[in-house]
Design a protein around this motif. Structure first.
Motif, mmCIF file in Angstrom:
data_model
loop_
_atom_site.group_PDB
_atom_site.id
_atom_site.type_symbol
_atom_site.label_atom_id
_atom_site.label_comp_id
_atom_site.label_asym_id
_atom_site.label_seq_id
_atom_site.Cartn_x
_atom_site.Cartn_y
_atom_site.Cartn_z
ATOM 1 N N ASP A 1 3.807 0.109 17.414
ATOM 2 C CA ASP A 1 4.261 -0.637 16.653
ATOM 3 C C ASP A 1 3.372 -1.195 15.291
ATOM 4 O O ASP A 1 3.648 -1.757 14.551
ATOM 5 N N ARG A 2 2.420 -0.319 14.938
ATOM 6 C CA ARG A 2 1.381 -0.651 13.906
ATOM 7 C C ARG A 2 1.917 0.350 12.675
ATOM 8 O O ARG A 2 2.326 1.403 12.890
ATOM 9 N N THR A 3 1.825 -0.078 11.560
ATOM 10 C CA THR A 3 2.170 0.417 10.435
ATOM 11 C C THR A 3 0.862 1.189 9.738
ATOM 12 O O THR A 3 -0.237 0.435 9.405
ATOM 13 N N VAL A 4 0.836 2.513 9.368
ATOM 14 C CA VAL A 4 -0.205 3.468 8.933
ATOM 15 C C VAL A 4 0.073 3.833 7.433
ATOM 16 O O VAL A 4 1.059 4.451 7.327
ATOM 17 N N VAL A 5 -0.850 3.483 6.626
ATOM 18 C CA VAL A 5 -0.658 4.103 5.153
ATOM 19 C C VAL A 5 -1.926 5.006 4.935
ATOM 20 O O VAL A 5 -3.015 4.234 4.966
ATOM 21 N N PHE A 6 -1.631 6.045 4.475
ATOM 22 C CA PHE A 6 -2.877 7.117 3.951
ATOM 23 C C PHE A 6 -3.159 7.140 2.455
ATOM 24 O O PHE A 6 -2.135 7.037 1.909
ATOM 25 N N SER A 7 -4.099 7.315 2.142
ATOM 26 C CA SER A 7 -4.403 7.442 0.576
ATOM 27 C C SER A 7 -5.393 8.858 0.570
ATOM 28 O O SER A 7 -6.649 8.564 1.078
ATOM 29 N N SER A 8 -4.980 9.948 0.130
ATOM 30 C CA SER A 8 -5.888 11.116 -0.178
ATOM 31 C C SER A 8 -5.160 12.078 -1.080
ATOM 32 O O SER A 8 -3.798 12.109 -0.980
ATOM 33 N N LEU A 9 -5.848 12.806 -1.857
ATOM 34 C CA LEU A 9 -5.127 13.948 -2.601
ATOM 35 C C LEU A 9 -4.775 14.851 -1.496
ATOM 36 O O LEU A 9 -5.650 15.475 -0.915
ATOM 37 N N ALA A 10 -3.531 15.343 -1.845
ATOM 38 C CA ALA A 10 -3.184 16.301 -0.491
ATOM 39 C C ALA A 10 -2.019 17.245 -1.179
ATOM 40 O O ALA A 10 -1.620 17.213 -2.213
ATOM 41 N N THR A 11 -1.915 18.409 -0.369
ATOM 42 C CA THR A 11 -1.056 19.551 -0.574
ATOM 43 C C THR A 11 0.204 19.110 -0.406
ATOM 44 O O THR A 11 0.456 18.182 0.598
ATOM 45 N N PRO A 12 1.450 19.666 -0.869
ATOM 46 C CA PRO A 12 2.459 19.262 -0.511
ATOM 47 C C PRO A 12 2.835 19.603 1.100
ATOM 48 O O PRO A 12 3.763 18.880 1.790
ATOM 49 N N GLU A 13 2.165 20.616 1.863
ATOM 50 C CA GLU A 13 2.254 20.835 3.051
ATOM 51 C C GLU A 13 1.754 19.796 3.921
ATOM 52 O O GLU A 13 2.160 19.338 5.038
ATOM 53 N N VAL A 14 0.646 19.178 3.398
ATOM 54 C CA VAL A 14 0.000 18.196 4.152
ATOM 55 C C VAL A 14 0.761 16.861 4.090
ATOM 56 O O VAL A 14 0.899 16.201 5.199
ATOM 57 N N ARG A 15 1.286 16.645 2.910
ATOM 58 C CA ARG A 15 1.942 15.496 2.697
ATOM 59 C C ARG A 15 3.443 15.628 3.746
ATOM 60 O O ARG A 15 3.837 14.629 4.425
#
Length: 704
Positions: free
Chosen positions: A417-431
């Motif tokens: 039930d927890r919400t997770v938000v990431f911040s990172s420079l990423a490739t389209p595949e990783v996103r």
């Protein structure tokens, strides 16, 4: 007049005709046909042009009436003088919707104004829904329907998704379409409304709210044209759990420049829109980036936050501090980790920052398992509703990203039930990999925090909507507003009949009567000039307080009469108002102003310096219930005074919100008769003692 039909023929046509179709795919009349052919629209296409037998490889027809089969949607790209005739042909054929790309109407004035009025009349008469004129058209990504000439649609390249967008500006809508492609967002429906001769933004919000493929409604709004349709559309979106994100431009400075503390001068157009958005749970974006960040965050299926507690996990102490600053700006609760949890984090990485933000440092590169262990401690011991994690550029390396995601999924299996938000420079595949796992991914950390704040907002609005109450009934004996200006005693009597408690008072025509009324009410008393012509008595010294005996009352009476004669010589004076001094309480201001679009709008704020210097007021469109009134009170920055400060008892907020809701109902019931109402001050007494209107002004519409 035909009833206003749904927008289904516009977005779900079986067959499309293109009026003014051109063989040149670079021209306005050629692009829609070229786009529809190349994108693979699944229905028949009919070019309409009497000068050619064939256009872009398709048989051409002189009029839509000559088309052998049914037509649901017509895209019109002929010069302005010929548009009405084209639409008449469409109506005769039974076409359900038309998109008028042509310009040269009300936006340029002259004959264009009359042409546009005739298009509106045709739409009303026939029931055919007309988009534009002077618009960029519409798109349905699922149907591969590109009913537009914007270059942003060239090559299609749009991914089906859960975001639907409406823009009053065609150029801005085209720009947004390019941003959707650039960001790789999933799009469902897209439309620009142009001059809005028939279909407006409210119609589109209503359609999107009913559309099963839409989860997020993104709006670019310059001005609303119909209160009831917009309010009903926003209410429907809230009812159906759709998230509405609006970028409203054209902010007014009227509220900030107001000098007088009364409703009419405080109600700038932007404050009214702000109140409307808050009333219906809309997120107002302040930038284009924010519009799309929030739309993206709401389009990915992630758990709704349970509360405002946010944990910040970072590999950089500096970035963690920046994230904490933004979280504070967003009123998120950056609560510290418990002492025992901080000790456990220190055992993992002795030189980490364990408080919140939790700084894993660059040690993560040496031991990737630190990520999962830190995350588990934050969720298990910290009890955070949302975690925003900054991982620098890890998202550019697939192996590292996959390992971190596996750890995260193992932890989230225990905390689904927890919400997770990431911040990172990423490739389209990783996103794509992270989003498929229900994890939002942003390049920039502060944008990630703001998006998390938006998710918290929508979760809170959903809970508030579930307990929303209807407006209270109007009291049976409520007296209608006066036809002309009345003095404050009569104004308060009217408000009392509507359910607003008022102070006990009487009008005295001379000094002897003033002393008799004061004795009957009991000392100490207040004397005020009684005049319907003096709206704000304190500005001319027309109020004297704290009178404790007969002598003081006689002196005060003479003083007030002299001030009225000197400072308002043309005013009609009925004598003085004698009122018993109220017990101490918190002064607030409550009022109504009639907005040209939204009708009666209720304003609330704390009195004194909070209104005059800080413009600390909030607005709502009438009518509404007690729950919405509670939200108004909660939004005022000076609310702390109602909670009791420096030993003062808490104020009676329950009575306050009942009074606010009652005024909203009265204002809505007499929307055409009231220009404004001011109750200033509305005194909020200690808890359980109620509220009292100490002064009131009603301005009827004819007296405005």
């Amino acid at each position: 007049m035909a009833p206003r039909g749904a927008l289904t023929p516009l977005f779900e046509p079986r067959a499309i005709a293109v009026y003014g179709a051109s063989s040149d795919p670079t021209k306005i009349g050629g692009r829609p046909l070229n786009f529809l052919k190349s994108s693979g629209f699944d229905g028949p296409l009919y070019p309409i042009n009497p000068k050619a037998a064939q256009i872009q490889g398709l048989p051409s027809f002189a009029t839509v009436g000559a088309v052998p089969g049914p037509v649901d949607l017509a895209i019109v790209a002929v010069p302005a003088p010929g548009v009405l005739a084209a639409l008449e042909d469409c109506a005769a054929k039974g076409v359900g919707g038309a998109v008028v790309l042509s310009s040269g109407f009300a936006e340029v004035g002259g004959a264009g104004v009359e042409w546009q009025a005739r298009i509106t009349a045709l739409a009303r008469r026939t029931g055919m829904r007309v988009v534009g004129p002077n618009c960029m058209g519409l798109i349905n990504v699922r149907r591969r329907l590109l009913g537009t000439f914007t270059p942003s649609a060239a090559g299609f390249g749009l991914m089906p998704g859960r975001i639907s967008l409406v823009s009053q500006s065609g150029a801005f809508g085209g720009y947004c379409l390019s941003l959707v492609r650039q960001r790789g967002l999933g799009l469902n429906l897209w439309i620009t409304t142009g001059n809005q001769c028939d279909v407006d933004v409210a119609d589109c919000i209503d359609h999107f709210a009913r559309d099963e493929g839409t989860q997020v409604i993104a709006v670019y709004l310059e001005a609303a044209t119909d209160k009831h349709r917009l309010v009903d559309a926003l209410a429907l979106a809230r009812e159906r759990g759709k998230r509405v994100v609006v970028m409203k431009v054209g902010r007014s400075e009227a509220g900030a420049q107001a000098a007088a503390s009364h409703t009419a001068s405080l109600a700038g157009a932007d404050q009214v829109y702000e109140g409307l958005f808050r009333q219906y749970g809309v997120w107002r974006a302040r930038s284009i980036d924010e519009l799309f960040d929030v739309a993206y965050a709401c389009s990915v299926p992630v758990p709704a936050p349970l509360g405002r507690r946010v944990g910040l996990l970072t590999v950089s102490g500096g970035v963690g501090a920046l994230m904490a600053d933004v979280a504070g700006d967003c009123a998120l609760d950056v609560a510290p980790m418990p002492d025992d949890a901080q000790r456990r984090l220190k055992e993992l990485v002795p030189f980490c920052g364990p408080r919140n933000p939790v700084d894993m440092t660059a040690q993560l590169v040496n031991d990737l398992t630190l990520f999962g262990r830190n995350f588990q401690i934050m969720l298990e011991d910290g009890g955070y509703d949302v975690v925003v994690a900054f991982l620098s550029s890890v998202g550019q390396v697939m192996d590292l990203s996959r390992s971190l995601l596996e750890q995260l999924q193992a932890v989230l299996a225990r905390f689904p039930d927890r919400t997770v938000v990431f911040s990172s420079l990423a490739t389209p595949e990783v996103r794509q990999m992270y989003e498929a796992a229900g994890v939002l991914l942003f390049d920039e950390p502060t944008r990630a925090v703001r998006a998390a704040s938006a998710l918290v907002h929508f979760a809170e609005q959903a809970r508030r909507a579930a307990r929303q109450d209807p407006p209270p009934p109007l009291p049976t004996g409520a007296v209608p507003p006066p036809a002309r200006a009345v003095n404050e005693v009569d104004a308060k009597a009217i408000l009392a009949s509507a359910g607003i408690p008022v102070v006990a008072e009487r009008v005295a025509a001379d000094g002897d009567a003033a002393t008799r009324e004061a004795a009957a009410l009991g000392y100490p008393v207040v004397l005020k000039i009684a005049s319907a012509d003096i709206a704000h008595k304190s500005e001319i010294g027309g109020v004297i307080v704290g009178l404790r005996d007969e002598s003081q009352v006689r002196d005060a009476y003479r003083t007030l009469m002299q001030r009225a004669a000197d400072r308002a010589p043309l005013a009609r004076v009925d004598g003085v108002v004698v009122a018993r001094m109220a017990e101490p309480g918190v002064e607030t201001i409550l009022g109504v102003v009639r907005d040209p679009v939204f009708g009666p709008v209720v304003m609330f704020g704390l009195g004194g310096i909070f209104v005059e210097a800080f413009q600390d007021v909030v607005f709502r469109v009438a009518p509404f219930g007690v729950t919405e009134a509670q939200a108004m009170v909660a939004e005022v920055k000076g609310r702390v005074l109602l909670r009791g400060v420096r030993g003062q008892p808490p104020a009676d907020e329950d009575a306050l919100v009942r009074a606010i809701a009652a005024l909203s109902v009265y204002a809505a019931a007499h929307a055409e008769a009231i220009d404004s109402i001011d109750i200033n001050p509305l005194l909020v007494l200690p808890r359980g003692r109620g509220v009292l209107a100490l002064d009131a002004l009603i301005v009827p519409t004819d007296a405005a």
